[in-house]
Design an enzyme around this catalytic site. Sequence first.
Site, short mmCIF file in Angstrom:
data_model
loop_
_atom_site.label_atom_id
_atom_site.label_comp_id
_atom_site.label_asym_id
_atom_site.label_seq_id
_atom_site.Cartn_x
_atom_site.Cartn_y
_atom_site.Cartn_z
CD1 TRP A 172 -2.63 1.67 0.51
CD2 TRP A 172 -2.00 1.87 2.63
NE1 TRP A 172 -3.34 2.71 1.05
CE2 TRP A 172 -2.97 2.85 2.36
CE3 TRP A 172 -1.46 1.79 3.91
CZ2 TRP A 172 -3.40 3.76 3.32
CZ3 TRP A 172 -1.88 2.69 4.87
CH2 TRP A 172 -2.85 3.67 4.57
CG ASP A 253 -2.09 -2.34 7.40
OD1 ASP A 253 -3.18 -2.22 8.01
OD2 ASP A 253 -1.76 -1.60 6.46
CE LYS A 289 -10.88 0.06 2.23
NZ LYS A 289 -9.96 0.85 3.04
#
Length: 444
Positions: A172, A253, A289
Amino acid sequence: MASMASRAAAVTITNAALDKPSHGSSVEPTSRISMAVAVDVSKFESVTMAPPDPILGVSEAFKADSSPLKLNLGVGAYRTEELQPYVLDVVKKAEKLMLESGEFKEYLPIEGLAAFNKATAELLLGADNPVIKQGRIATVQGLSGTGSLRLGAAFIQRYLPGVKVLISSPTWGNHKNILNDSGVPWSEYRYFDPTTVGLDFSGMIEDIKNATDGSIILLHGCAHNPTGIDPTAEQWGTIADVIEEKSHLPFFDVAYQGFASGSLDNDASSVRQFVARGLELFVAQSYSKNLGLYAERIGAINAVVSSSDVANRIKSQLKRLARPMYSNPPVHGARIVANVVGDPSLFDEWRSEMQLMAGRIKGVRQSLYDALSSVDENGKDWSFILKQIGMFSFTGLNKNQSDNMTDKWHVYMTKDGRISLAGLSLAKCEYLADAIIDSYYNVK
């Protein structure tokens, strides 16, 4: 002499009315008045324009496109089949309960809402995990995943100075920004194999083995961003073996727990496997999310360590770092999480909604694969799309091919070839397949 912070501009003004000649005079009625005007020069003249964010800039370009065919597959935000933003029903119910109970808006403690922190640790590790019962986890509410990672990086910079963080290649994009701005050195380990559009597991293991003992290894807990490629359970075991052997510190993460597979437990299995082995580790979490709380900026940083005493000391220092950063976290999203997780009926409803969201993305993934296989006359194997998981798919398209997707087909995506399947509908799969086939075969 004029100041360095200003410049003098000579201005000449003609004004006949101010200098009229006497009666009978032959002097032309034109006098000139000169004056110097100081124009300030900004102290920030040396500040250049920053380049657009490679992810968020996609949305800006998408908005400026007037084509009815346009698709925004750049930013990772869930959309309905009609490609509209979605607020979970369970979130609306939790907010209604909050309004009815008249919750206050006072400052939270630096570490955040206690009920949120408890729920977060239990979701991550399982409510009956011995680590929780023994008090060996320090949980501090953070500003979603980004803020939680930033807090963890600040801790590394201060208390593990000079220790290098290894991040996957690719990863990311914001991981590098966070580490750079925290003053934490980093390097990459191999992860993506372009020849198979899959995991370069041998390269990953080799790089982790070759890292200096005691390095920090940043791992994606599930639904790797941007590739959507995860290690298998057996491969996670091997990764844990090497990390333990090298005395590395894992830093997970976890941005998609429950959202990737539809199961909170399955998506946390990598972290739980490491914890079960007795490894100390950090975990950053996000509820953007899985609960659709993108704008609430709700997440957490967790440290799982060897004793409750160490956990308490780490928590105290995380709070110390948070104080000058943002003082304390926001309450609204934290209460939503605490209410949903704390109410059995809301919790069950949340799991059902997560399964629906994950199911829609799986359906779109299958439909895109079917469309690509049908359109491709050259018989390329597109099955890697089905092997990937989560909201992203790494198409294998290069920058020029990705540019063609945007310039010709109005498909907006990141330049590394990543597309967000959460922004795709079943009705658009064939159109996207045509765009991918054209870009893959006709653009070098």
